[in-house]
Design a protein around this motif. Structure first.
Motif, short mmCIF file in Angstrom:
data_model
loop_
_atom_site.label_atom_id
_atom_site.label_comp_id
_atom_site.label_asym_id
_atom_site.label_seq_id
_atom_site.Cartn_x
_atom_site.Cartn_y
_atom_site.Cartn_z
N PRO A 195 4.12 6.50 10.49
CA PRO A 195 3.17 5.49 10.02
C PRO A 195 3.71 4.68 8.84
CG PRO A 195 2.41 7.69 9.44
CD PRO A 195 3.53 7.85 10.40
N HIS A 196 4.41 5.34 7.93
CA HIS A 196 4.91 4.64 6.74
C HIS A 196 6.03 3.67 7.10
CE1 HIS A 196 2.29 7.07 4.32
NE2 HIS A 196 2.75 8.15 4.92
N ALA A 197 6.84 4.04 8.09
CA ALA A 197 7.86 3.11 8.58
C ALA A 197 7.20 1.90 9.22
CB ALA A 197 8.78 3.81 9.59
N ALA A 198 6.12 2.14 9.96
CA ALA A 198 5.42 1.03 10.61
C ALA A 198 4.78 0.10 9.59
CB ALA A 198 4.34 1.59 11.55
N LEU A 225 0.08 0.77 -1.21
CA LEU A 225 1.00 0.85 -2.36
C LEU A 225 2.33 1.45 -1.92
CD1 LEU A 225 1.78 0.82 -5.37
CD2 LEU A 225 0.65 3.04 -5.59
N ILE A 226 2.26 2.50 -1.11
CA ILE A 226 3.48 3.13 -0.61
C ILE A 226 4.28 2.15 0.26
CG2 ILE A 226 4.33 4.92 0.98
CD1 ILE A 226 2.00 6.69 -0.11
N TYR A 267 -6.15 6.83 3.08
CA TYR A 267 -6.54 6.08 1.88
C TYR A 267 -5.82 4.73 1.89
CZ TYR A 267 -8.41 10.53 0.30
OH TYR A 267 -9.13 11.70 0.21
N PRO A 268 -6.51 3.67 2.36
CA PRO A 268 -5.86 2.37 2.56
C PRO A 268 -5.13 1.83 1.33
CG PRO A 268 -7.99 2.38 3.64
CD PRO A 268 -7.90 3.67 2.87
N ALA A 289 2.67 9.59 -7.93
CA ALA A 289 2.42 11.00 -8.24
C ALA A 289 0.94 11.23 -8.57
CB ALA A 289 3.30 11.44 -9.41
N GLU A 290 0.37 10.33 -9.37
CA GLU A 290 -1.04 10.45 -9.74
C GLU A 290 -1.93 10.31 -8.50
OE1 GLU A 290 -4.17 9.22 -13.19
OE2 GLU A 290 -2.23 8.22 -13.12
N ASN A 291 -1.59 9.37 -7.63
CA ASN A 291 -2.35 9.19 -6.38
C ASN A 291 -2.31 10.45 -5.52
OD1 ASN A 291 -1.39 5.69 -5.93
ND2 ASN A 291 -3.10 6.56 -7.03
#
Length: 213
Positions: free
Chosen positions: A83-86, A55-56, A49-50, A12-14
């Motif tokens: 992208p997040h699944a990858a 982290l995600i 943001y790498p 949440a902060e990110n």
């Protein structure tokens, strides 16, 4: 991995730091449906943001290792979940596919791109849960392909009752890395919103249709 409460607060902060989420309790955004909302969320920004995207990805991977170790495929929703699944599939060493909102109108007319075999157990990854309709549609496409959708995982949820009810009715678990409650708590601590606006923000989640009326 930190416990889920710590992870929810950190993400949440990110999201607030990079402007992926904006809060405007007194100048609400208007959704396509016409609903007034004090929050705007664009998790696509996390790709740029790498450290945050990692982290995600690691949080998704840790959740899958713990709760869904039998998963054989990670499937992203088109387009924001892809992208997040990858990233998560790479960390887990698992096959990855993605699911369109509807079948293509040409070629092989696929709705699922990549390989999901009948009988496989699949985790679906989404970026954002609002009412849950599009995410459930993706999970049901997995089921229609003869595979088993173990769960839908998302970066963030507005925690609307409509989504909770829809997933419960479909019998598909929903889990998110962070959520609206965690976000507004972090926003108050950061000074992004005033403490006196907290109840106003909480009231939106309970009854979105009446907000800003």
């Amino acid at each position: 991995m930190a416990n889920s409460t710590d992870t929810a607060a950190q993400i949440a902060e990110n999201l607030l730091e990079i402007g992926a989420v904006a809060l405007r309790p007194h100048q609400p955004f208007t959704w396509t449906s016409g609903i007034k909302s004090p929050i705007y969320c664009d998790n696509r920004l996390t790709m740029s943001y790498p450290a945050i995207r990692d982290l995600i990805a690691e949080s998704f991977a840790a959740l899958i290792r713990e709760a869904y170790p039998e998963a054989g495929v990670i499937a992203g929703t088109a387009t924001a979940g892809i992208p997040h699944a990858a990233f998560a599939a790479q960390k887990l060493g698992l096959p990855m596919a993605y699911i369109r909102d509807k079948a293509k109108g040409h070629g092989k007319e696929n709705q699922i791109e990549g390989l999901i075999k009948p009988g496989q157990k699949v985790v679906v990854i989404e970026d954002l849960i609002s009412t849950g309709g599009s995410s459930l549609k993706a999970a049901l496409a997995v089921r229609e392909a003869g595979a088993e959708p173990l769960a839908v995982l998302a970066i963030f949820s507005y925690q609307l009752d409509k989504a909770v009810s829809a997933f419960a009715e479909a019998g598909i678990p929903l889990q998110t890395l962070s959520n609206y409650s965690a976000l507004i708590d972090v926003a108050v601590k950061r000074g992004d919103i005033k403490a006196e606006d907290l109840e106003l923000l909480k009231s939106w989640r309970k009854d979105p249709a009446s907000f800003g009326a």
